[in-house]
Design an enzyme around this catalytic site. Sequence first.
Site, PDB file in Angstrom:
ATOM      1  N   ASP A 287      24.927 -85.960  -6.118  1.00  0.00           N
ATOM      2  CA  ASP A 287      25.575 -86.300  -4.839  1.00  0.00           C
ATOM      3  C   ASP A 287      24.618 -87.080  -3.936  1.00  0.00           C
ATOM      4  OD1 ASP A 287      24.313 -83.859  -5.054  1.00  0.00           O
ATOM      5  OD2 ASP A 287      25.549 -82.812  -3.609  1.00  0.00           O
TER       6      ASP A 287
ATOM      7  N   ASP B 161      29.742 -91.978 -16.076  1.00  0.00           N
ATOM      8  CA  ASP B 161      31.009 -92.703 -15.958  1.00  0.00           C
ATOM      9  C   ASP B 161      31.236 -93.100 -14.505  1.00  0.00           C
ATOM     10  OD1 ASP B 161      33.614 -93.577 -16.851  1.00  0.00           O
ATOM     11  OD2 ASP B 161      34.412 -91.836 -15.797  1.00  0.00           O
TER      12      ASP B 161
ATOM     13  N   LYS C 283      23.055 -82.247 -11.735  1.00  0.00           N
ATOM     14  CA  LYS C 283      23.447 -81.276 -10.699  1.00  0.00           C
ATOM     15  C   LYS C 283      22.882 -79.919 -11.139  1.00  0.00           C
ATOM     16  CE  LYS C 283      25.958 -80.247  -7.007  1.00  0.00           C
ATOM     17  NZ  LYS C 283      25.785 -80.832  -5.673  1.00  0.00           N
TER      18      LYS C 283
ATOM     19  N   TYR D 193      33.396 -84.776 -20.922  1.00  0.00           N
ATOM     20  CA  TYR D 193      34.046 -85.896 -21.592  1.00  0.00           C
ATOM     21  C   TYR D 193      34.265 -85.651 -23.087  1.00  0.00           C
ATOM     22  CZ  TYR D 193      34.908 -90.316 -19.213  1.00  0.00           C
ATOM     23  OH  TYR D 193      35.454 -91.340 -18.497  1.00  0.00           O
TER      24      TYR D 193
END
Length: 359
Positions: free
Chosen positions: A225, A249, A191, A124
């Site tokens: 996930d 986000d 992650k 971002y």
Amino acid sequence: MAHKVTLIPGDGIGKEVSLAAKRCIDATGVAIEWEEKIAGEEAIAKFGSVLPEEVLDSIRKNKVAIKGPIITPVGKGFRSVNVQLRMSLDLYACLRPCKLYKGVRSRYNQIDLVVVRENTEDLYAGIEFKEGLSQTKELIGYIKKLNGSSIKEDSAISIKPISISASRRIVKFAFDYAVKNKRRKVTCVHKANIMKETDGLFLKVAREVSEEYTGKVEFEDRIVDNMCMQLVQKPELYDVLVLPNLYGDILSDLCAGLAGGLGIAPGANIGEDSALFEAIHGSAPKYAGLNKVNPTAMILSGVLMLRHLNENDAASRLEKAVSEVIREGKDVTYDLKPDRNDPGAVGTSQMADAIIAKL
Ligand code: NAD
């Protein structure tokens, strides 16, 4: 003495929802001197800039601002005003409480999650290289030379920086928030199994910071996930989530959805020097000017602002008034009615009137 607050009405539905929020905040009796500033499309026409310097100066001076959503054209035009504001003012912590109020339709009985999103780094940060440019080709060549990785010649590239310092301050923010608000657990979402360096660093720092809170707040981590699935299946297991910018986000909207949708999800962007309060939702251009959308997210952002200003009594009264109007289900906008075409749904300003009447 009156609090000085910068008000950025925004565009699309922004003006309607921010006016509703301003009226509700004023109705609590807290003295606020509003300084209205324009940003977004209207500011381009008037000042030749989406984010005129005087907007930033006003927030720097007043230290507190509330803002309606602002349109960001996809893949062209100006850089997001929201991202510019967060970066220019170093509003590093994005706080998004997602709470299910009685009367809101949801698949769940109870949702009470708080998303703490890092606001200044990650994909971002806006460090991007356009496909085909000589700088992009040079970067591709440089990466090949540095570590042998091959990137297709016709690629565009976004850079994902994650630093120790920014990770530390956002995780500390999440833990301090948990302590102050008597929350039991912080979950770090990442992650790191794949992005071993960037997300791996975020997780390592989170583990280090968590040790300072042993015995006060529990700590755990989840891969992003898996976290999405867990939130959908058993959200009651989670409490405060801390995430890097992009996952933050995405999961903010997921959590807002669990708690009944974007129309009721508030947010705050907080830095060392200033704070900016805004709804999670965007400018929903198709509803602009129709006095139709739900003002709750913006009004609850006002509740967060009142708490930030230490006006806790007014904040609690306003939140209670909002929750009563929602629970009664009468003077609410279309999105809070069981049937979205219910002719009994009221408009944005009428819902604000009903909330004010409860104060
Ligand atoms: P959006 O949040 O504006 O709208 C998506 C849908 O959500 C709407 O069509 C509507 O059905 C519903 N919705 C949103 N707010 C609602 C409300 N208050 N009451 C009832 N229903 C509501 O998302 P989008 O269409 O993806 O984005 C539109 C524009 O807003 C884009 O330009 C985007 O970049 C911008 N945006 C700005 C902000 C911000 O200023 N902070 C945040 C997100 C998106």
